[in-house]
Scaffold this active site. Structure first.
Site, PDB file in Angstrom:
ATOM      1  N   LEU A 218       0.813  -1.209   0.000  1.00  0.00           N
ATOM      2  CA  LEU A 218       0.000   0.000   0.000  1.00  0.00           C
ATOM      3  C   LEU A 218       0.852   1.267   0.000  1.00  0.00           C
ATOM      4  O   LEU A 218       0.561   2.224  -0.724  1.00  0.00           O
ATOM      5  CB  LEU A 218      -0.923   0.010   1.220  1.00  0.00           C
ATOM      6  CG  LEU A 218      -2.173  -0.862   1.137  1.00  0.00           C
ATOM      7  CD1 LEU A 218      -2.793  -1.009   2.523  1.00  0.00           C
ATOM      8  CD2 LEU A 218      -3.186  -0.271   0.163  1.00  0.00           C
TER       9      LEU A 218
ATOM     10  N   ASP B  30      10.935   3.843   4.434  1.00  0.00           N
ATOM     11  CA  ASP B  30      10.774   2.412   4.714  1.00  0.00           C
ATOM     12  C   ASP B  30      12.040   1.927   5.399  1.00  0.00           C
ATOM     13  O   ASP B  30      13.150   2.168   4.915  1.00  0.00           O
ATOM     14  CB  ASP B  30      10.522   1.612   3.432  1.00  0.00           C
ATOM     15  CG  ASP B  30       9.841   0.284   3.729  1.00  0.00           C
ATOM     16  OD1 ASP B  30       8.672   0.109   3.363  1.00  0.00           O
ATOM     17  OD2 ASP B  30      10.499  -0.594   4.349  1.00  0.00           O
TER      18      ASP B  30
ATOM     19  N   ASP C   9      13.936   4.577  11.426  1.00  0.00           N
ATOM     20  CA  ASP C   9      12.833   3.958  12.175  1.00  0.00           C
ATOM     21  C   ASP C   9      11.924   5.048  12.713  1.00  0.00           C
ATOM     22  O   ASP C   9      12.288   5.766  13.649  1.00  0.00           O
ATOM     23  CB  ASP C   9      13.411   3.125  13.319  1.00  0.00           C
ATOM     24  CG  ASP C   9      12.348   2.401  14.126  1.00  0.00           C
ATOM     25  OD1 ASP C   9      11.146   2.568  13.837  1.00  0.00           O
ATOM     26  OD2 ASP C   9      12.731   1.663  15.058  1.00  0.00           O
ATOM     27  N   ILE C  10      10.716   5.167  12.157  1.00  0.00           N
ATOM     28  CA  ILE C  10       9.819   6.258  12.542  1.00  0.00           C
ATOM     29  C   ILE C  10       9.100   5.985  13.864  1.00  0.00           C
ATOM     30  O   ILE C  10       8.360   6.836  14.343  1.00  0.00           O
ATOM     31  CB  ILE C  10       8.803   6.568  11.421  1.00  0.00           C
ATOM     32  CG1 ILE C  10       8.164   5.290  10.849  1.00  0.00           C
ATOM     33  CG2 ILE C  10       9.517   7.322  10.309  1.00  0.00           C
ATOM     34  CD1 ILE C  10       7.056   4.733  11.642  1.00  0.00           C
TER      35      ILE C  10
ATOM     36  N   ASN D  22       1.645   4.835   7.324  1.00  0.00           N
ATOM     37  CA  ASN D  22       1.263   3.548   6.751  1.00  0.00           C
ATOM     38  C   ASN D  22       2.092   2.368   7.264  1.00  0.00           C
ATOM     39  O   ASN D  22       1.672   1.231   7.157  1.00  0.00           O
ATOM     40  CB  ASN D  22       1.389   3.641   5.222  1.00  0.00           C
ATOM     41  CG  ASN D  22       1.245   2.308   4.533  1.00  0.00           C
ATOM     42  OD1 ASN D  22       0.145   1.791   4.380  1.00  0.00           O
ATOM     43  ND2 ASN D  22       2.361   1.724   4.116  1.00  0.00           N
TER      44      ASN D  22
ATOM     45  N   TYR E 104      -2.572  -6.463  16.817  1.00  0.00           N
ATOM     46  CA  TYR E 104      -2.809  -5.630  15.635  1.00  0.00           C
ATOM     47  C   TYR E 104      -4.152  -4.902  15.738  1.00  0.00           C
ATOM     48  O   TYR E 104      -4.244  -3.699  15.456  1.00  0.00           O
ATOM     49  CB  TYR E 104      -2.776  -6.533  14.406  1.00  0.00           C
ATOM     50  CG  TYR E 104      -3.072  -5.868  13.089  1.00  0.00           C
ATOM     51  CD1 TYR E 104      -2.117  -5.068  12.456  1.00  0.00           C
ATOM     52  CD2 TYR E 104      -4.290  -6.065  12.456  1.00  0.00           C
ATOM     53  CE1 TYR E 104      -2.377  -4.487  11.232  1.00  0.00           C
ATOM     54  CE2 TYR E 104      -4.557  -5.488  11.232  1.00  0.00           C
ATOM     55  CZ  TYR E 104      -3.602  -4.699  10.620  1.00  0.00           C
ATOM     56  OH  TYR E 104      -3.875  -4.119   9.400  1.00  0.00           O
TER      57      TYR E 104
ATOM     58  N   LYS F 194      -4.663  -0.847  15.851  1.00  0.00           N
ATOM     59  CA  LYS F 194      -5.439  -0.161  14.814  1.00  0.00           C
ATOM     60  C   LYS F 194      -6.633   0.583  15.415  1.00  0.00           C
ATOM     61  O   LYS F 194      -7.003   1.668  14.935  1.00  0.00           O
ATOM     62  CB  LYS F 194      -5.899  -1.161  13.756  1.00  0.00           C
ATOM     63  CG  LYS F 194      -4.767  -1.700  12.886  1.00  0.00           C
ATOM     64  CD  LYS F 194      -4.034  -0.593  12.154  1.00  0.00           C
ATOM     65  CE  LYS F 194      -3.077  -1.116  11.098  1.00  0.00           C
ATOM     66  NZ  LYS F 194      -2.319  -0.035  10.426  1.00  0.00           N
TER      67      LYS F 194
ATOM     68  N   THR G   9      -1.414  -7.304   0.127  1.00  0.00           N
ATOM     69  CA  THR G   9      -0.058  -6.864   0.434  1.00  0.00           C
ATOM     70  C   THR G   9       0.683  -8.050   1.051  1.00  0.00           C
ATOM     71  O   THR G   9       0.126  -9.153   1.173  1.00  0.00           O
ATOM     72  CB  THR G   9      -0.063  -5.697   1.431  1.00  0.00           C
ATOM     73  OG1 THR G   9      -0.542  -6.168   2.703  1.00  0.00           O
ATOM     74  CG2 THR G   9      -0.970  -4.562   0.939  1.00  0.00           C
TER      75      THR G   9
END
Length: 301
Positions: free
Chosen positions: A19, A38, A73-74, A100, A171, A175, A205
């Protein structure tokens, strides 16, 4: 390049594949200059020797667009800050942040290790919060200096965060947290010219390839219903100035379908004006449940 994002600078996290890659390419096709982030890890977040961010940035430039790779690394304060810095130092501005990045470590709850919980919540939820915080701080400073931005943040939630998903407690919780973060950020940042929305995408994905097989394409029309590129047009519009006035919303996007999701709101209610006994509360709760809409099924049930 012309397009609805001409002149805008867009950051996309987790943009090396799936994505994120589709979003980065779609923004570039609409004239945006793109920071392609990334870290280049595997599906479970473990180190990977690959450098997908550079590859996608090269792809955008080869098509005549403008892009720069960012591999930090965000989900760390330093990495998130450097993401904003990369946009400002390379292109002199920042207009849109698309959060994302993420990975999976699926387990049933009784088998879910603390490490797997922490890792998934860290990359999804903290990995949304930190870039959002640093971008918002920049836009607040711009607004206070009299340069009110037309800034946009697009977060990535999931149907798992709206309904739950078996084997994905970590997860799903992350989310769901992203949805709440989106609502709070939309309310807090509106005064600075920042709009914040979220998408709950369904596409093929690395994380969903077992669920959405390539056989789901429609051969008669050539339309691949589960291609990640189907989600990107909505993301690009939300990330553009054309989405003016749209904030604090969650959209599902799948194939050719867009749905505005309607969250928690009061349903059937009863107020006796005094304290209930446990038996009375239970009896009334059952009556209210009989009047209420049934919840959607948890994914996998």
């Amino acid at each position: 390049m012309s397009g609805i994002c001409a002149g805008r600078v867009v950051v996309v996290t987790g943009a090396g594949r799936g994505l994120g890659r589709a979003h980065a390419l779609a923004f570039a096709a609409e004239g945006a200059r793109v920071v392609v982030n990334d870290l280049g890890v595997g599906l479970d977040g473990t180190p990977d020797a690959d450098s997908p961010a550079a590859r996608v940035a090269d792809e955008i430039r080869a098509a005549g667009g403008h892009a720069v790779a960012h591999a930090a690394d965000i989900a760390t304060a330093a990495g998130a800050a450097s993401l904003v810095t990369a946009a400002l130092e390379t292109y002199g501005r920042l207009d849109t942040l698309v959060n994302n990045a993420g990975f999976l470590r699926d387990r049933m709850l009784v088998n879910l290790d603390e490490e797997d919980w922490d890792a998934v919540v860290r990359v999804h939820l903290k990995g949304h919060f930190l870039p959002l915080r640093h971008a918002a701080a920049h836009w607040r400073a711009e607004a206070k200096a009299g340069r009110a931005p037309a800034a946009r943040i697009v977060n990535t939630a999931s149907g798992a965060g709206l309904l739950g998903s078996l084997g994905q407690g970590n997860y799903s919780a992350a989310k769901a947290g992203i949805v709440a973060l989106t609502l709070v950020a939309a309310a807090e940042l509106a005064r600075y010219g920042v709009q914040v929305n979220a998408i709950a995408p369904a596409a093929r994905t690395r994380m969903t390839e077992r669920t959405f097989a390539t056989t789901m394409a429609a051969p008669a029309t050539g339309f691949d219903a589960m291609a990640p590129e189907n989600v990107s047009p909505l993301v690009v519009w939300l990330g553009s100035a054309a989405s003016d006035g749209v904030t604090g919303r969650v959209f599902e996007a799948e194939a050719g379908r867009i749905t505005v999701m309607e969250g928690w709101r009061p349903g059937p209610t009863a107020d006796r004006g005094a304290r209930w006994t446990p038996s009375e509360a239970g009896e009334r709760a059952r009556k209210l449940l009989a009047e209420a809409e049934p919840p959607g099924p948890v994914y996998g049930t």
